[in-house]
Design an enzyme around this catalytic site. Structure first.
Site, short mmCIF file in Angstrom:
data_model
loop_
_atom_site.label_atom_id
_atom_site.label_comp_id
_atom_site.label_asym_id
_atom_site.label_seq_id
_atom_site.Cartn_x
_atom_site.Cartn_y
_atom_site.Cartn_z
N HIS A 16 0.84 -1.19 0.00
CA HIS A 16 0.00 0.00 0.00
C HIS A 16 0.88 1.25 0.00
O HIS A 16 1.11 1.86 -1.04
CB HIS A 16 -0.95 -0.02 1.21
CG HIS A 16 -1.86 1.17 1.30
ND1 HIS A 16 -2.18 1.78 2.49
CD2 HIS A 16 -2.50 1.86 0.34
CE1 HIS A 16 -2.99 2.79 2.27
NE2 HIS A 16 -3.21 2.87 0.96
N CYS A 72 -0.53 0.42 9.63
CA CYS A 72 -0.74 1.78 9.10
C CYS A 72 -2.16 1.96 8.60
O CYS A 72 -2.85 2.89 8.99
CB CYS A 72 0.25 2.07 7.97
SG CYS A 72 1.92 2.33 8.57
N HIS A 73 -2.62 1.04 7.71
CA HIS A 73 -3.95 1.22 7.13
C HIS A 73 -4.75 -0.08 7.11
O HIS A 73 -5.72 -0.20 6.36
CB HIS A 73 -3.84 1.79 5.72
CG HIS A 73 -3.05 3.07 5.68
ND1 HIS A 73 -1.71 3.10 5.36
CD2 HIS A 73 -3.39 4.34 5.97
CE1 HIS A 73 -1.26 4.34 5.45
NE2 HIS A 73 -2.25 5.12 5.82
N GLY A 74 -4.32 -1.07 7.90
CA GLY A 74 -5.13 -2.26 8.11
C GLY A 74 -5.14 -3.28 6.99
O GLY A 74 -6.12 -3.99 6.81
#
Lengths: 422, 264, 189
Positions: C129, C153-155
């Site tokens: 990502h 960070c963003h799952g």
């Protein structure tokens, strides 16, 4: 200059820009249509050479700073291992920068002696000359800071010796000089803190130089160029536009200069260097002979020739400061040495004196000549040389101008060039 | 500076003759011809490989070569080992190991843990620090050899002269200090390094006779490369650049004459 | 330089054009060293390939090495983890490509295509990502619901073959170029 501008915008866009920021007009008036005396010779091409060298030093310096580490533990390794061995073309960029410094000084000395010979410091160009002296002083400081950065033995001991000059001030006010050196070093000796600040200043000063160069060129373009005849231009018949006449001439001689420069870079890159600087700085061992770079040798000889510490520093500083007063020390009405038989001889003696001082500076402190069986210590030669240096500026120049019978000046530049000439 | 000006060369000659040749003044180095001299100079590959062998088998027991990495041995302009050969050379060296999973860098007996070298490693140092180096060499510090040719006046000639200068006998009455050796090319003529090269010190794979002078020539060539590994690229690129600039200067000169022909 | 009323360039014009061209070409060549100096140096390139010994790694354990400035995950998978990865149909994956530098770009993301030996999963430990480092999932401390890795960070959630299953990451974790140089030794890069 704006009132004489010959610039005519060629399109709608350039006209639009010209009314808002007349930068094309400035470039055109300064470097394209700028009226220049038609008789400038080879020695007048060094202004262009110097601008080029400043650009080379800034560009190579910015690149070196991308790889250099200003830390006393790592500086030597970052230059000699990383830059010289690992970085792509790092060796080339480093040799360009180190030899570039020598070439920069070679060019600036030719430029200064040219100004001296043709009287380019005389009215109305006094400010032009003084700005030039400031550029030279800034160059000396920049070169000094830069020479410390590789952190070799000469770097370290050069920095120690030069900064210690300030300790001479102890003789005026107790502890004054020592406080200044401690402040300069950021410690009790040249060390990591010193290296860091010298790196910062070495990065800053070229841009200061570039700024003063801008002023220097501005101060040149107000009265216009002097010329080898030293007479004022009388009209358009004495002039040619800068482009193409001087762009091509400067360009040709610049390429010749680059050939000399790159011959050193590619085939004798350590000619101007000192082997001791390939040994990492060691605060516990001083090299046997401390020698500054060649371009500072005359001043070094003057410093060593005076047995008293503070006086030696003052003499060395005075040698530089004397240059600032030159426009008012020369009492002659005639600019160019071509028409000044006495000054011409004196000029060459002065040039030889500078070379002689340089030679004295390059020798060990106890060196001597044997002439016809008699020992003549070099320090005495240096003393005589120093005496002549100051006498030249402060006694001979004011005096010669008064007693000299100058040769008749030509009517005009055009007459001199197109008539029987030289 | 004095080299620049013929006038001063004369002056220098006068002063040189004035220097008294006292018995502890070093003798000027022998003048040798080297394959890497001159505009087209390149390193003699055979000498580089033989010189590496001498560094490895003789010099490296006291002298470090910190700035040279094993991959340099297979790099362009170098001794010309293949990558496999360089890998094998690297693997033959013991490099101080990184801390192991228990955070140790020494074994139970206090010996430094090591691992075989890889191409990215540099030549390991013979002594862990300056004090150890001095303690093992009678108080003298064997210098690092990475830049030795550039770090001495006289360069390759000087190092060659030192290496081959041990055979000369001291002049009558010259006192060689205890623990030191007479070498007329060294400052003070007393050197702490024992004569490093002997006839047959090494046996060269390519059949070159292992005379002291051949050994010295080879190791000096290797050290010259270690000091200036980019020399061959520098000479080649320099020739191309200068040839181009001469052409450009010619064109500019013609253009200059054309532009100015009606103004002179 | 070429006179508009005289379309043929004169000899004089030719000289100027040749000079200008030579200056331009020279400047272009001179620029190259100043550009190339920013590329990786020989010291950086010498570190581009490393060899590591896997013998000490226990089943179910992950060890992180540093390779080209990034973490390199080497996970010794248990039979259960391998079976879980192989049970997933490729068609159900977010990213259907193997992302394995040792295979063709078009290779499908089957578990077989993600490894050289099934027991050893070797991955570049950088979330696809925005470049954070995912945390490994273990039975004692599960991270995400697929048993592989979770990027905090963003799952983004990865499975036991390092394939993206849920979250914003668009691609499976990259498999670097590597080869076995011994039963438990690999060379990466």
């Amino acid at each position: 200059m704006a009132e004489h501008s010959s610039y005519v915008p060629g399109s709608g866009l350039t006209r639009w820009l010209d009314q808002r920021l007349p930068i094309i007009r400035l470039v055109n008036d300064s470097f394209v249509s700028f009226p220049t005396p038609r008789n400038l010779n080879f020695w007048y091409t060094f202004g262009g050479v110097l601008t080029f060298m400043l650009a080379i030093q800034i560009v190579t310096g910015i690149v070196l700073a991308m790889h250099y580490v200003p830390n006393s533990e790592m500086a030597f390794l970052s230059v000699e291992q990383r830059i010289m061995r690992e970085v792509n073309y790092g060796w080339l960029i480093r040799y360009l920068h180190s030899n570039g410094a020598s070439m920069f000084f070679l060019a600036v000395y030719i430029h200064m002696f040219r100004g001296l010979y043709y009287g380019s410091y005389k009215s109305p160009r006094e400010v032009l000359w003084i700005l030039g002296v400031f550029i030279y002083l800034l160059m000396v400081m920049t070169a000094f800071f830069g020479y410390v950065l590789p952190w070799g033995q000469m770097s370290f001991w050069g920095a120690t010796v030069i900064t210690s000059l300030f300790s001479a001030l102890d003789q005026l006010v107790p502890h004054l000089g020592t406080s200044i050196t401690t402040w300069l070093w950021g410690g009790f000796a040249v060390d990591d803190a010193t290296l860091n600040r010298f790196f910062s200043l070495h990065y800053l000063m070229p841009f200061v130089i570039a700024g003063v160069v801008g002023l220097h060129i501005w101060a040149l373009h107000v009265p216009g160029n002097n010329n080898p005849l030293g007479i004022d231009v009388k009209g358009p018949q004495d002039m040619v536009p800068f482009h193409p006449y001087y762009t091509v001439k400067d360009g040709f001689f610049l390429v010749l200069f680059i050939i000399v420069f790159l011959s050193f870079v590619f085939y004798a890159p350590n000619f101007f260097g000192n082997p001791d600087n390939y040994i990492q700085a060691n605060p516990m061992v001083t090299p046997t002979d401390i020698v500054p770079e060649w371009y500072l040798l005359p001043f070094y000889a003057m410093l060593r020739s005076v047995p008293q510490k503070l006086l030696g520093v003052l003499v060395m500083g005075g040698a530089l400061v004397s240059l600032l007063f030159l426009p008012w020390l020369d009492s002659s009405k005639v600019r160019s040495c071509r028409f000044r038989p006495l000054m011409k001889q004196l000029f060459w003696i002065f040039a030889a004196d500078c070379v002689l001082l340089g030679f004295c500076g390059s020798q060990t402190a106890d060196a001597s000549w044997t002439i016809a069986g008699a020992q003549l210590p070099l320090v005495w030669i240096a003393r005589l040389g120093t005496l002549f240096y100051f006498a030249f500026f402060w006694v001979l120049m004011p005096w010669i101008g008064k007693i000299e019978v100058t040769r008749p000046l030509p009517e005009s530049i055009a007459q001199s060039v197109l008539g029987d000439g030289e | 500076m004095r080299k620049l000006l013929p006038l001063l060369a004369v002056v220098a000659l006068v002063s040189a003759s004035a220097v008294a040749q006292s018995s502890s003044e070093p003798v000027p180095p022998k003048e040798m011809k080297w394959s890497f001299d001159g505009v087209f100079g390149t390193y003699d590959r055979g000498a580089l490989q033989r010189g590496f062998q001498i560094y490895k088998e003789v010099c490296s027991s006291c002298h470090s070569l910190n700035m040279v990495a094993f991959h340099d041995l297979a790099g362009p302009g170098g001794p010309g080992f293949t990558e496999l050969q360089a890998k094998a050379i690297a693997a033959g060296y013991k490099i101080p190991a990184e801390p192991n999973e228990r955070g140790e860098i020494t074994d139970e007996r206090g010996n430094r843990l090591t691992r075989p070298g890889v191409l990215a490693d540099h030549f390991p140092q013979p002594f862990p620090n300056e004090q150890a180096a001095r303690a093992n060499n009678g108080g003298a510090l064997p210098p690092d050899l990475s830049l030795i040719i550039k770090a001495r006046n006289g360069g390759a000639d000087y190092v060659y002269s030192i290496l081959t200068g041990f055979t000369e006998t001291p002049p009558h009455g010259f006192a060689v200090m205890s623990g030191k050796y007479y070498n007329p090319y060294f400052a003070g003529r007393n050197i702490s390094m024992p004569p490093p090269l002997k006839r047959g010190s090494v046996s060269f794979a390519d059949g070159t006779p292992a005379s002291v002078s051949n050994e010295a020539k080879a190791v000096v060539t290797f050290l010259a490369w270690a000091s200036e590994p980019q020399l061959e690229a520098r000479h080649r690129i320099g020739f191309e650049v200068l040839a181009f600039l001469l052409l450009l200067a010619g064109l500019l000169f013609l253009a200059y004459r054309k532009v100015w022909h009606d103004k002179h | 330089m070429v006179n508009a009323t005289n379309p043929e360039p004169t000899r004089r014009d030719f000289l100027y054009i040749a000079t200008g061209a030579a200056v331009t070409v020279g400047a272009a060549f001179a620029a190259w060293p100043f550009i190339d100096q920013m590329n990786p140096s020989s010291a950086v390139l010498a570190m581009a390939s490393i060899e590591v010994d896997l013998a000490a790694i226990q089943p179910g354990q992950q060890v992180i090495f540093k390779w080209r400035g990034h973490p390199l995950f080497v996970r010794r998978r248990t039979a259960k983890e391998i079976a879980a990865a192989r049970a997933v149909p490729v068609s159900s994956l977010v990213d259907g490509l193997a992302r394995n530098a040792n295979l063709k770009d078009s290779a499908p993301a089957s578990d077989e295509n993600r490894v050289i030996k099934p027991e050893w999963l070797v991955l570049v430990g950088v979330c696809t990502h925005l470049g954070c480092i995912p945390t490994v999932s273990t039975p004692q401390s599960p991270q995400g619901s697929f048993g592989g890795w979770l990027c905090h960070c963003h799952g983004s959630e990865y499975d036991t073959a390092g394939r993206i299953r849920k979250g914003p990451a668009p691609q499976n974790l990259f498999v670097p170029p590597y080869a076995f140089t011994g039963p438990t030794k690999i060379k990466i890069g």
